[in-house]
Each structure stands twice: as structure tokens, then as C-alpha cells.
Scaffold this motif. Structure first.
Motif, PDB file in Angstrom:
ATOM      1  N   UNK A  51      29.740  33.059  51.541  1.00 58.38           N
ATOM      2  CA  UNK A  51      30.894  33.833  51.074  1.00 58.38           C
ATOM      3  C   UNK A  51      31.238  33.436  49.644  1.00 58.38           C
ATOM      4  N   UNK A  52      31.191  32.147  49.365  1.00 61.66           N
ATOM      5  CA  UNK A  52      31.454  31.683  48.005  1.00 61.66           C
ATOM      6  C   UNK A  52      30.430  32.278  47.033  1.00 61.66           C
ATOM      7  N   UNK A  53      29.169  32.306  47.427  1.00 58.92           N
ATOM      8  CA  UNK A  53      28.131  32.884  46.578  1.00 58.92           C
ATOM      9  C   UNK A  53      28.355  34.365  46.334  1.00 58.92           C
ATOM     10  N   UNK A  54      28.753  35.092  47.375  1.00 60.50           N
ATOM     11  CA  UNK A  54      29.035  36.519  47.226  1.00 60.50           C
ATOM     12  C   UNK A  54      30.212  36.743  46.289  1.00 60.50           C
ATOM     13  N   UNK A  55      31.248  35.935  46.435  1.00 60.04           N
ATOM     14  CA  UNK A  55      32.427  36.070  45.585  1.00 60.04           C
ATOM     15  C   UNK A  55      32.086  35.720  44.137  1.00 60.04           C
ATOM     16  N   UNK A  59      32.544  38.117  40.992  1.00 59.12           N
ATOM     17  CA  UNK A  59      33.324  37.705  39.824  1.00 59.12           C
ATOM     18  C   UNK A  59      32.494  37.807  38.544  1.00 59.12           C
ATOM     19  N   UNK A  60      31.259  37.402  38.605  1.00 58.30           N
ATOM     20  CA  UNK A  60      30.382  37.480  37.439  1.00 58.30           C
ATOM     21  C   UNK A  60      30.160  38.922  37.018  1.00 58.30           C
ATOM     22  N   UNK A  61      29.866  39.785  37.983  1.00 54.29           N
ATOM     23  CA  UNK A  61      29.598  41.192  37.684  1.00 54.29           C
ATOM     24  C   UNK A  61      30.817  41.895  37.097  1.00 54.29           C
ATOM     25  N   UNK A  65      36.817  35.264  35.772  1.00 51.91           N
ATOM     26  CA  UNK A  65      36.476  33.842  35.788  1.00 51.91           C
ATOM     27  C   UNK A  65      35.695  33.514  37.065  1.00 51.91           C
ATOM     28  N   UNK A  66      34.561  32.858  36.931  1.00 50.53           N
ATOM     29  CA  UNK A  66      33.697  32.566  38.078  1.00 50.53           C
ATOM     30  C   UNK A  66      34.139  31.248  38.701  1.00 50.53           C
ATOM     31  N   UNK A  67      35.079  31.340  39.615  1.00 57.08           N
ATOM     32  CA  UNK A  67      35.663  30.160  40.245  1.00 57.08           C
ATOM     33  C   UNK A  67      35.174  29.961  41.679  1.00 57.08           C
TER      34      UNK A  67
END
Length: 93
Positions: A51-55, A59-61, A65-67
Motif C-alpha cells: 500500500x505504501x508503494x502504491x501511494x 504521489x510521484x505521478x 511530496x513523496x512521503x
């Protein structure tokens, strides 16, 4: 469960890895609905590595901020992308 049912039943808190519950499941449903994989368990309500990777990918796309944390800006952008403009005014972040 439909996306709008999952979203409207919860307050939209800041979420991060290790969190569990309906709010995490709502986040996962929004991510999955927009093409971001939350792993083989999909919407299990556990904010884990997938889930963190998907988020982070979301965020990157979206130039956020990629948190890896689901904050107000991430929720707002996910809701907008999902077509829930009217929900944004009624949700608490």
C-alpha cells in the motif's frame, strides 16, 4: 463494497505504514480503482509495504511530496481523480 460507500463511512485521517482499519481500506480501494496495485491482498485494511508503494507511486505521478503517508493533499487528489469532487467538501482530513 462500492468506493463511495467505503469513503463516506470514515473520517479521512493521516495514514501511514502500520495503520489498519476501514480508513486504510478506503485508501486502498481508491488506489486500486485508479490503477495502483496494493499487492495480492488488495483491500485488506492493512497499510503495509504494498500500500505504501502504491501511494508513493501515486504521489510521484501527481507531483505531490513523496512521503508514503496518506495526508490531506493525497486524499484530496485521490478523490478528485476518482470523480468524487462532491465528497471532498463533506470529508474531514
Amino acid at each position: 463494497m462500492r468506493y463511495d460507500e467505503a469513503i463516506c463511512k470514515v473520517t479521512l485521517p493521516i495514514l501511514q505504514r502500520g495503520d489498519r482499519g476501514d480508513a486504510v481500506r478506503s485508501l486502498q480501494l481508491l488506489l486500486i480503482g485508479n490503477g495502483y496495485s496494493c499487492g495480492y491482498k488488495a483491500e485488506d485494511g492493512v497499510f503495509g509495504r504494498d500500500t505504501e508503494g502504491a501511494l508513493r507511486a501515486f504521489q510521484k505521478e501527481k507531483d505531490l511530496p513523496i512521503s508514503g503517508r496518506a495526508d490531506g493533499e493525497s486524499w484530496r487528489n485521490l478523490l478528485l481523480l476518482s470523480g468524487y469532487e462532491e465528497v471532498i467538501a463533506t470529508c474531514r482530513y
